[in-house]
Enzyme design. Sequence first.
Site, PDB file in Angstrom:
ATOM      1  N   HIS A 192       0.913  -1.294   0.219  1.00  0.00           N
ATOM      2  CA  HIS A 192       0.084   0.120  -0.006  1.00  0.00           C
ATOM      3  C   HIS A 192       0.913   1.267   0.136  1.00  0.00           C
ATOM      4  CE1 HIS A 192       1.093   0.493   4.272  1.00  0.00           C
ATOM      5  NE2 HIS A 192       0.841  -0.835   4.253  1.00  0.00           N
ATOM      6  N   HIS A 194      -1.558   5.053   6.311  1.00  0.00           N
ATOM      7  CA  HIS A 194      -1.369   4.756   4.986  1.00  0.00           C
ATOM      8  C   HIS A 194      -2.080   5.691   4.251  1.00  0.00           C
ATOM      9  CE1 HIS A 194      -0.807   0.502   6.682  1.00  0.00           C
ATOM     10  NE2 HIS A 194      -0.019   1.279   7.013  1.00  0.00           N
TER      11      HIS A 194
HETATM   12 ZN   LIG Z   1       1.532   0.310   8.205  1.00  0.00          ZN
END
Ligand SMILES: [Zn+2]
Length: 465
Positions: free
Chosen positions: A370, A421
């Site tokens: 990610h 994130h």
């Molecule tokens: Zn992380």
Amino acid sequence: MFRFKTLMLALILGLCSNMLHAANVILIIGDGMDDHQISIARNYLKGAQGRLLLDDMPLRAAVQILTVEDSTEHKPVYVADSANTATTLATGVVTSRGRISTAAGSDEDLPTIAELASAAGLRSGIVTSASVTDATPAAFAAHVSLRLCENPNKMLDINYRGIPLGNCKQDLKAAGGPGSIAEQLAASSLDILLGGGSKHFSPEIEGGNISVAEAAQANGFTLVHNLEQLHNAPADARLLGLFAPGTLPVRLQGEGQRSAEAAKPSLLNRLHPYLGSVSYPDVMRCEANPQAEGIPTLKAMTEVALEYLSRDNPTGFFLMVESASIDKQAHERKPCGSIGEMEQLEEVLATAMAFAENQPDTLILVTADHAQAAQLVPDGSMYKDYNIPVYSPGMVARIVTPEGAIMGVNYATNNYPYEEHTGANVPLFGNSEAQAYVPAFIQQSDLFNIMRDYLGLKPEVELRD
Ligand SMILES: [Zn+2]
């Protein structure tokens, strides 16, 4: 809940598959390694005009990251965590955040590529700079509903400063489940498992009077705890290497262990944004982290893993190597730490490419799970000529690069001590073997299919009931 029947069916199908050739897959995951992290690392490690090894890979593609809510409706969630994305890479199934190779909504256990490879007679291994029980490695060899269930003492009443964070009641052995992540790794058929996380192997197994480490030994693993033991381990053993209590220490840190810091507006500027002045954090250099001395590098662990997996092996193998602290250091707003982990990933890639020179049927894929918080931002706003104080509301590190310039790295996803994130596509790199299989734009779940097909783990395995 552990769906034993489904998992066994899938494993048997994997076992019955006809292998076309002895092939190897090396999947290298840079946790949180988005294009900001790559650009920051390139600037620091190679110079603005330089090239990383990643930049010279024959294949480059973009990977779409998918996440769903924990329900059977599968409503999209636009930012992932490492548990759900590692699950997708390991199983081909899009799931919800926090899950370790279990399905959103149903909690069904999903067979992983490492399990399918083992069942088909291939070898399998995991190398990480995190604890081996951390989300990314765990998703390749364990099945729990919550990533925090890392050892037998962390199955119930998991909390952070008294705030309950969930549990894995249904994964307890007493409930017919497979137990904690560490217990499942100890009982796994992995041939080699290297990283940190020894603290998760010292508790007693559920319902027994031996530690998880002893259970791993009873299952045929030789335990090693330092570089010397790693290099002197018996050649024919299965190997469990645990080189730190938790995450392995990172290679680089900000001088004086500094992280990114907030700009300080003057009193006048706080009264009106066009008035007064703002002082930015002092510049910082990256320096070696003394804690990392004597700890096996990712490259050293990967070399041993490749030797173990390939020696006298006519059937091929699957190996996942994770550079974990690109992500972990970004959560803590420590760009030097992330840069050092990018350097480790580059060394692993060099090792993998050298291996593939002699073993042509080796597919090498490098990707991120990610995107992350770090942004490469101007050092000095592009609006500075307007003569008004313009500054980032986030935390900023001003890193002096080896070229003597200043690189601004900004973190601004939230007001909490740990960054979040982000939800952008991530890059994928591959060796020449990958060029025939990977399109320019791909969903993360398709990477599982590519790896499974490359290893000959066919026919299609029906993962859902
Ligand atoms: Zn992380």
